[in-house]
Write an enzyme that holds these catalytic residues in place. Structure first.
Site, PDB file in Angstrom:
ATOM      1  N   HIS A 159       9.392  21.778  46.497  1.00  0.00           N
ATOM      2  CA  HIS A 159       8.038  22.324  46.430  1.00  0.00           C
ATOM      3  C   HIS A 159       7.007  21.416  47.063  1.00  0.00           C
ATOM      4  O   HIS A 159       5.821  21.587  46.854  1.00  0.00           O
ATOM      5  CB  HIS A 159       7.633  22.588  44.982  1.00  0.00           C
ATOM      6  CG  HIS A 159       8.388  23.709  44.367  1.00  0.00           C
ATOM      7  ND1 HIS A 159       9.623  23.543  43.804  1.00  0.00           N
ATOM      8  CD2 HIS A 159       8.101  25.027  44.264  1.00  0.00           C
ATOM      9  CE1 HIS A 159      10.064  24.698  43.352  1.00  0.00           C
ATOM     10  NE2 HIS A 159       9.167  25.620  43.621  1.00  0.00           N
TER      11      HIS A 159
ATOM     12  N   GLU B   7      13.104  35.880  52.668  1.00  0.00           N
ATOM     13  CA  GLU B   7      12.236  35.304  53.702  1.00  0.00           C
ATOM     14  C   GLU B   7      12.596  35.762  55.117  1.00  0.00           C
ATOM     15  O   GLU B   7      11.712  36.035  55.928  1.00  0.00           O
ATOM     16  CB  GLU B   7      12.260  33.771  53.630  1.00  0.00           C
ATOM     17  CG  GLU B   7      11.470  33.178  52.471  1.00  0.00           C
ATOM     18  CD  GLU B   7      12.185  33.278  51.132  1.00  0.00           C
ATOM     19  OE1 GLU B   7      13.376  33.659  51.118  1.00  0.00           O
ATOM     20  OE2 GLU B   7      11.569  32.991  50.097  1.00  0.00           O
TER      21      GLU B   7
END
Ligand SMILES: Cc1ncc(C[n+]2csc(CCOP(=O)(O)OP(=O)(O)O)c2C)c(N)n1
Ligand SMILES: [Mg+2]
Length: 835
Positions: free
Chosen positions: A628, A561
């Protein structure tokens, strides 16, 4: 004395960046050294060598004087490039117009050798001079040896980046320069391989540009270094990293930093092998002038021509003055090491080499060294004057206002009086603006009634404060966001258009069809991320687009990322229009440092001279499980001021934001609501064209009893709650703020409060998180408190991470029933008889 051929220093400083860039010195006169059979012979001629010798000396003198300026209290902090001079002179020779730098705080010699910096600006930086014309890299916002070269003009338009030597703006966090460096190099790959981009001749010359990076040996211990090297090897981009190996990271030696004590040794696994492309590694010594020139010539040629990443591991580097002005290296370096550093001082070695090769005499070298010293001293004097003069002028104007008054209240002199403060101020030998302001503000409190009446003193002082405070704010409190006509805030909105037969499609299709239009419309648009390419994103919002537009535009990346963001940041600095995909909002945390330290501050720390209009696309809020379904919005909004944060409640609105952002030049994050990909929305006829204005809330439901302020996925919860409340005769007005930064630019929410007199701030962030932010915006900034008849409330998720399964979600995050209950209790408290 200066060399007569040089323009006076003050003129150099006033010249525009572009005019100051020079090619390496070349002359016909060759001195026939060992290396002369190699191409580098063109640099190894007397004139060039002596110019370098002078510059090395000048740079060293600046470091020495700079340190003294801090230790004597004139400057706040100093970090210098002593010991790294020769490497940088060699590197600079390979740096061409159009190339890019992403380096760190040791690079003063490199910047000077490229003509992007000079001895006078060195002092402007050191003192923190806020005059943009003098302190061109940062306008005094960043401490010394943090450089930058503008990529935009004052009107926001792009400069011709191929005609200047480019430097991205440095940041202090170690290795923080690496992810951005990857992106700067990646741009060359795209400009080279995507022939549709060859038309953009002011951004790139068919990708022929090298991205040069520099990093200290100890900083290679950081994860970003490894992530960047690996990604560069995978991507095969023209990235050239120089590691200045001086054996220490402040006081900590290599044995605690690097396995086997050698970075090149442990990088070997990355090296290119026959048919397996990787990186190329070059090794040199920090004092070996001729050797380094040859090394860089060879390495950069490979990097530029083959787009192979190269690493230069430069060993035997010294740091004669220690790390920075914060300490002295005698505390941690052994006698033996200190002695070695003296012996292998690169300037001393260069001098020995020049003498032993009969290139110049000791007298010639002494003369150059004396000239350099003189220039450094003269620059110090001029730099100090240009820092002090405006402050003294400001002070004198203040003192004059006080002295010119006729009131004799001073006779009642006491410690806390007008005259005592003025006298104190006059005695400060080297005033800073704070001294002037503290004095003026304290005096203002002590003006006696006679002074006020007879001399207008109060009014004059207030005028002085207002004028000068506005000026100081311009110096320190401007350019957080793009203030030019290219700001995304200036993009005109276009409403989505529907016809009777507009089909209802899953939200993901809205995004996909929108992207389809965007990729046709903007040739500079690219997107990349984990799973973005072949499968078109985990939620299929890019489905089929790689096939249509090619792998160079819609691209899969590794799981990394921070460098995905860096990749985007580098591309954006080079004028491309990247959308960096971060798979889930929860994983943005891996990239938060780059986001916060680098992207968010790019415009601010260059005083508006650089822009990186990167768009980050991610998705979050509702799903399942601890990693999540997070909605860490307060983490975001509190660490990315400088970047816009869009939190659309559905995909039509998300698309509207992308369309707006691509028409402007502002960095932004768009958080798509995770539960919206399958939900059906009407497909607008003008897909790819409609635009949603930033900072304009939407009234989703009109009501009269209470205002609910929310955003993103919770708006759907609120819509359900509003229906339940209506059944119990409660009329709720629901407002979707749509973007958290900027927030309600037209102050719409207070208008709702004027009507309902009650407010609930709702989201699924932590207690005290983004609801607290919204509450401050509405109650304090907009003055909403005045219209409240009930205490303001917030409703958020629980403090813990959201648990797995629908039940985990129901009991972790606010539900429609929770919203109902909170609002019902507010109403009951207000009107107990009715509810
Ligand atoms: C992320 C981060 N951690 C710590 C620091 C404090 N710090 C500044 S420079 C430095 C040492 C860097 O050493 P090296 O990379 O070898 O570069 P050198 O200063 O030796 O040239 C440290 C620990 C920082 N700036 N950033
Ligand atoms: Mg070091």
């Amino acid at each position: 004395m200066f060399l007569v051929s040089e323009p006076p220093l003050i003129l150099i400083s006033l010249m525009k960046q572009n005019d100051r860039q020079s090619e390496p010195l070349l002359t016909k006169e060759s001195v026939g050294m060992k290396q002369s059979n190699h191409q580098s012979g063109k640099y190894l001629n007397k004139e060039s060598i002596l110019a370098d010798f002078r510059m090395a000396n000048l740079s060293r003198d600046l470091s020495v004087i700079g340190r003294r300026e801090v230790l004597t209290g004139k400057a706040k902090f100093g970090i210098f490039g002593d010991g790294k001079e020769i490497i940088q002179l060699a590197m600079a020779k390979q740096f061409r117009n159009g190339d890019w730098r992403s380096g760190y705080y040791r690079d003063q010699t490199w910047m000077m050798a490229m003509g992007l910096y000079d001895s006078l600006e060195f002092f402007h930086q050191l003192y923190g001079n806020t005059d943009n014309q003098f302190n061109t890299g940062s306008g005094g916002r960043v401490f010394n040896n943090h450089f930058s070269v503008p990529n935009i003009n004052p009107d926001g338009s792009w400069r011709d980046l191929t005609k200047q030597k480019n430097s991205s703006a440095d940041i202090s966090p170690t290795a923080g320069q690496m992810p951005r460096l990857l992106g700067l190099a990646y741009a060359s790959k795209l400009f080279k391989q995507n022939t549709d981009l060859h038309q953009f001749t002011t951004l790139s010359t068919k990708g022929n540009e090298v991205a040069f990076g520099s990093i200290g040996d100890a900083s290679t211990s950081e994860g970003y270094f490894w992530e960047t090297i690996n990604a560069a090897g995978v991507l095969q981009v023209p990235m050239a990293v120089s590691i200045y190996d001086d054996g220490y990271g402040i006081s900590v030696p290599k044995k605690y930093q690097t396995t086997k004590g050698s970075i090149s040794e442990i990088l070997k696994g990355f090296e290119t092998e026959n048919d397996k492309p990787g990186i190329r590694i070059f090794k040199g010594k920090g004092w070996d002038y001729a050797g380094l020139i040859k090394l860089y010539e060879e390495g950069i040629a490979i990097c530029r021509e083959q787009h192979t990443p190269v690493v230069f591991h430069i060993e035997e580097v010294t740091q004669p003055q220690g790390h920075s002005t914060s300490g002295s290296h005698e505390r941690y370096k052994s006698e033996e090491r200190l002695k070695w550093e003296e012996e292998f001082d690169p300037i001393k070695k260069m001098r020995e080499w020049i003498l032993s090769s009969d290139i110049a005499t000791a007298e010639e070298l002494d003369k150059l060294a004396a000239e350099a010293e003189e220039e450094a001293k003269e620059s110090r004097r001029m730099g100090w004057e240009s820092f002090q003069n405006p402050i003294k002028i400001e002070r004198d104007a203040l003192v004059k206002i006080i002295n010119d008054r006729s009131c004799r209240c001073a006779e009642k002199a006491k410690e806390d009086s007008v005259d005592s403060y003025t006298e104190e101020l006059k005695k400060v030998p080297a005033p800073i603006r704070k001294d002037n302001f503290v004095t003026a503000r304290k005096i203002l409190r002590n003006i006696c009634i006679t002074c006020e009446k007879s001399d207008n003193l109060k009014e004059e002082l207030q005028g002085w404060l207002k004028r000068n405070y506005a000026d100081a704010l311009q110096s320190y409190d401007s350019y957080l966001y793009n203030e030019t006509p290219t700001s995304a805030l200036n993009v005109k909105p276009v409403a989505p258009v529907y016809s009777a037969d507009s089909p209802e499609v899953p939200g993901r299709q809205i995004l996909r069809d929108n992207y389809d239009k965007l990729f046709s419309k903007y040739p500079l648009l690219v997107t990349f991320g984990e799973d973005s390419g072949v499968i078109g994103g985990v939620n299929q919002s890019l489905e089929g687009l790689q096939k249509k537009f090619g792998e160079l535009r819609i691209t899969d990346t590794g799981i990394r990322e921070a460098t995905i963001l860096g990749q985007g940041l580098g591309l954006a600095l080079r004028g491309m229009r990247p959308i960096a995909e971060i798979q889930y909002l929860d994983y943005l945390m891996y990239a938060l440092q780059i986001l916060s330290d680098d992207l968010a501050t790019t415009h601010y720390r260059t005083a508006g001279r650089m822009i990186a209009p990167l768009i980050i696309s991610t998705r979050g809020h509702r799903l399942e499980g601890i990693w999540h379904s997070g909605s860490p919005m307060a983490m975001l909004i509190n660490s990315v001021r400088g970047i816009y944060v869009c939190s659309p409640r559905d995909m039509t609105r998300a698309a509207g934001f992308y369309n707006t952002l691509l028409e402007g030049n502002s960095p932004a994050i768009v958080i798509e609501p995770l539960n919206g990909y399958r939900l059906k929305e009407k497909l607008p006829d003008n897909i790819g064209e409609f635009r949603l204005e930033l900072g304009i809330p939407e009234i989703v439901n009109e009501g009269t009893d209470i205002t609910i302020v929310s955003y993103g996925s919770t708006v759907k919860i609120a819509i359900e709650a509003v229906k339940q409340l209506a059944l119990h005769d409660i009329s709720a007005e629901l407002i979707d703020v749509q973007t958290l930064i900027p927030f309600d630019r037209k102050r719409m929410i207070i208008e709702s409060l004027k009507k309902t007199n009650r407010v609930l701030f709702l989201d699924e962030d932590l207690p005290g998180g983004t609801t607290a932010y919204m509450m401050q915006e509405v109650l304090e900034k907009q003055g909403g408190w005045q219209y409240l008849d009930s205490p303001p409330k917030t409703l958020t998720a629980k403090e813990h991470r959201p648990a797995y399964t629908t039940d985990g979600d129901y009991f972790s995050k606010p539900s429609a029933e929770d919203v109902f209950d909170v609002i019902y209790s507010i109403m009951k408290e207000a009107e107990p008889g009715k509810y």
